[in-house]
Scaffold this active site. Sequence first.
Site, PDB file in Angstrom:
ATOM      1  N   CYS A 123       0.817  -1.224   0.000  1.00  0.00           N
ATOM      2  CA  CYS A 123       0.000   0.000   0.000  1.00  0.00           C
ATOM      3  C   CYS A 123       0.848   1.270   0.000  1.00  0.00           C
ATOM      4  O   CYS A 123       0.335   2.352  -0.272  1.00  0.00           O
ATOM      5  CB  CYS A 123      -0.931   0.016   1.193  1.00  0.00           C
ATOM      6  N   HIS A 270      -3.152   7.184   2.947  1.00  0.00           N
ATOM      7  CA  HIS A 270      -3.607   5.887   2.427  1.00  0.00           C
ATOM      8  C   HIS A 270      -4.955   5.580   3.072  1.00  0.00           C
ATOM      9  O   HIS A 270      -5.120   5.719   4.276  1.00  0.00           O
ATOM     10  CB  HIS A 270      -2.567   4.817   2.774  1.00  0.00           C
ATOM     11  N   ASN A 300     -10.371   0.234   0.679  1.00  0.00           N
ATOM     12  CA  ASN A 300      -8.904   0.246   0.585  1.00  0.00           C
ATOM     13  C   ASN A 300      -8.471  -0.291  -0.779  1.00  0.00           C
ATOM     14  O   ASN A 300      -8.660  -1.479  -1.062  1.00  0.00           O
ATOM     15  CB  ASN A 300      -8.339  -0.621   1.720  1.00  0.00           C
TER      16      ASN A 300
HETATM   17  O1  UT7 Z   1      -3.666  -1.397   3.649  1.00  0.00           O
HETATM   18  C1  UT7 Z   1      -3.297  -2.049   4.822  1.00  0.00           C
HETATM   19  C2  UT7 Z   1      -4.061  -2.865   5.425  1.00  0.00           C
HETATM   20  N1  UT7 Z   1      -4.779  -3.221   6.492  1.00  0.00           N
HETATM   21  C3  UT7 Z   1      -5.250  -2.415   7.453  1.00  0.00           C
HETATM   22  O2  UT7 Z   1      -5.040  -1.250   7.520  1.00  0.00           O
HETATM   23  C4  UT7 Z   1      -6.096  -3.072   8.493  1.00  0.00           C
HETATM   24  C5  UT7 Z   1      -5.798  -2.592   9.883  1.00  0.00           C
HETATM   25  N2  UT7 Z   1      -6.748  -3.156  10.813  1.00  0.00           N
HETATM   26  C6  UT7 Z   1      -8.043  -2.755  10.897  1.00  0.00           C
HETATM   27  O3  UT7 Z   1      -8.441  -1.857  10.176  1.00  0.00           O
HETATM   28  C7  UT7 Z   1      -8.939  -3.394  11.928  1.00  0.00           C
HETATM   29  O4  UT7 Z   1      -8.169  -4.232  12.760  1.00  0.00           O
HETATM   30  C8  UT7 Z   1     -10.095  -4.204  11.294  1.00  0.00           C
HETATM   31  C9  UT7 Z   1     -11.104  -3.270  10.652  1.00  0.00           C
HETATM   32  C10 UT7 Z   1      -9.562  -5.192  10.277  1.00  0.00           C
HETATM   33  C11 UT7 Z   1     -10.840  -4.988  12.404  1.00  0.00           C
HETATM   34  O5  UT7 Z   1     -11.329  -4.101  13.381  1.00  0.00           O
HETATM   35  P1  UT7 Z   1     -11.124  -4.424  14.923  1.00  0.00           P
HETATM   36  O6  UT7 Z   1     -11.787  -3.365  15.677  1.00  0.00           O
HETATM   37  O7  UT7 Z   1      -9.647  -4.642  15.128  1.00  0.00           O
HETATM   38  O8  UT7 Z   1     -11.932  -5.764  15.078  1.00  0.00           O
HETATM   39  P2  UT7 Z   1     -11.427  -7.163  15.606  1.00  0.00           P
HETATM   40  O9  UT7 Z   1     -10.662  -7.877  14.559  1.00  0.00           O
HETATM   41  O10 UT7 Z   1     -10.794  -6.993  16.952  1.00  0.00           O
HETATM   42  O11 UT7 Z   1     -12.801  -7.906  15.798  1.00  0.00           O
HETATM   43  C12 UT7 Z   1     -13.787  -7.469  16.757  1.00  0.00           C
HETATM   44  C13 UT7 Z   1     -15.011  -8.323  16.604  1.00  0.00           C
HETATM   45  C14 UT7 Z   1     -14.703  -9.819  16.556  1.00  0.00           C
HETATM   46  O12 UT7 Z   1     -15.752 -10.503  17.226  1.00  0.00           O
HETATM   47  P3  UT7 Z   1     -15.571 -10.996  18.759  1.00  0.00           P
HETATM   48  O13 UT7 Z   1     -14.389 -11.921  18.713  1.00  0.00           O
HETATM   49  O14 UT7 Z   1     -15.308  -9.750  19.545  1.00  0.00           O
HETATM   50  O15 UT7 Z   1     -16.868 -11.657  19.053  1.00  0.00           O
HETATM   51  C15 UT7 Z   1     -14.770 -10.161  15.096  1.00  0.00           C
HETATM   52  O16 UT7 Z   1     -15.135 -11.503  14.858  1.00  0.00           O
HETATM   53  O17 UT7 Z   1     -15.662  -8.027  15.360  1.00  0.00           O
HETATM   54  C16 UT7 Z   1     -15.869  -9.232  14.618  1.00  0.00           C
HETATM   55  N3  UT7 Z   1     -15.784  -8.927  13.192  1.00  0.00           N
HETATM   56  C17 UT7 Z   1     -16.862  -8.558  12.491  1.00  0.00           C
HETATM   57  N4  UT7 Z   1     -18.156  -8.415  12.830  1.00  0.00           N
HETATM   58  C18 UT7 Z   1     -18.996  -8.021  11.851  1.00  0.00           C
HETATM   59  C19 UT7 Z   1     -14.701  -8.914  12.393  1.00  0.00           C
HETATM   60  N5  UT7 Z   1     -15.058  -8.560  11.145  1.00  0.00           N
HETATM   61  C20 UT7 Z   1     -16.385  -8.332  11.174  1.00  0.00           C
HETATM   62  C21 UT7 Z   1     -17.315  -7.928  10.205  1.00  0.00           C
HETATM   63  N6  UT7 Z   1     -18.613  -7.789  10.600  1.00  0.00           N
HETATM   64  N7  UT7 Z   1     -16.968  -7.680   8.927  1.00  0.00           N
END
Ligand code: UT7
Length: 343
Positions: A123, A270, A300
């Site tokens: 990215c 980005h 993204n």
């Molecule tokens: O270009 C470079 C690339 N990547 C990035 O910049 C990504 C950087 N990371 C992020 O943006 C965030 O970590 C994410 C958006 C990917 C995830 O957000 P988060 O607040 O870190 O969520 P999490 O992974 O800690 O998940 C929290 C909860 C989980 O459920 P439990 O375990 O708390 O019950 C996940 O299973 O949210 C759940 N979850 C979802 N729920 C509904 C994860 N994805 C989804 C979804 N819809 N799409």
Amino acid sequence: MAIEVTATGRGVPSRRIANDDLAGRMDTTDEWIRSHTGIGARHIADTETATSDLALEAARNALSLAVERGAGEKTPEELALTIDLILLATTTPDYNGCPPTACIVQEALGARNAAAMDLSAACSGFIYGLETAAALLNASPERKRALVIGAETLSRITDWEDRATCILFGDGAGAVLLEKTGAPSAGPERRGLVRSLIGADGSGAGRLMIRRGGTRNPFKDGETLEKGPKIEMDGRAVYNFAVKAVAGAIETLLREEGLGIDAVRRIVPHQANARIVQAAGKRLGIPEEKFYLNIEEYANTSAASIPLALDELNRQGGLDRGDLVMTVGFGGGLTYGGNLIVW
Ligand code: UT7
């Protein structure tokens, strides 16, 4: 002599997938996606479209704008013949390694005098690309014009069964025309690319990767694939890295130039997650309006996200000649960086 951005362009597939469309196919909601990322939709290429097609559209779009604004050449085709370098940043090349996607664009554009190569810095590819192209233009008096393109069809390497990643990505391309001009590169009247920061932390290489298909884990003859090569990510770890990287890059660029944030008209980050940008801005006390965000519409698009946003901002009249613009980003590698450009 300055290395100026004299035109911008973009290529975005028309097929738009809103969050609600995804919510109908998997266990997610528009509310979750918006509140965790700021994303409302993404544009997805049809099956006939590859990265070079989007890159070509963005490149043509930039050349048309340059002609419209008086580049000297009468048509985009004439202008294409004067391009000395095409540098294409991508994580999703048309082919795995060879030929470079930039060469496919060179041929289709009719830019037969241009050297052409791809750049892989995930990215951060466009940020690295601007610095690389400027250095190559500066290295030879013969080279005057470069097209720097960021282009992706991330939908091809998105795991549509993984709700934690698939909601994040989209397809698209952005391009800028970089030109060596007679404007000064230092002093109060300076123009063009004035400084870049490019960096990497390879210890985080495993945090964001496409595990299969390269020489480490090649596909074997006769192997049956359940899934093609897909993006795998430790979202939390990338998030934490990203907030630090964005805040650190902004601070470093300002310090090295001896400037305060008020000197910068807009920061074009980005577009990975609006919350990353908000958290970095909060750390540094930078108002949210300083950042240009279009993640709500495109999600993204990796190496394409910054040039796509720059083109939107440029065409909306959001930048005047003489404005200082900052790009900042991060990505797989883990890579990071930023550019300071006097428009
Ligand atoms: O270009 C470079 C690339 N990547 C990035 O910049 C990504 C950087 N990371 C992020 O943006 C965030 O970590 C994410 C958006 C990917 C995830 O957000 P988060 O607040 O870190 O969520 P999490 O992974 O800690 O998940 C929290 C909860 C989980 O459920 P439990 O375990 O708390 O019950 C996940 O299973 O949210 C759940 N979850 C979802 N729920 C509904 C994860 N994805 C989804 C979804 N819809 N799409």
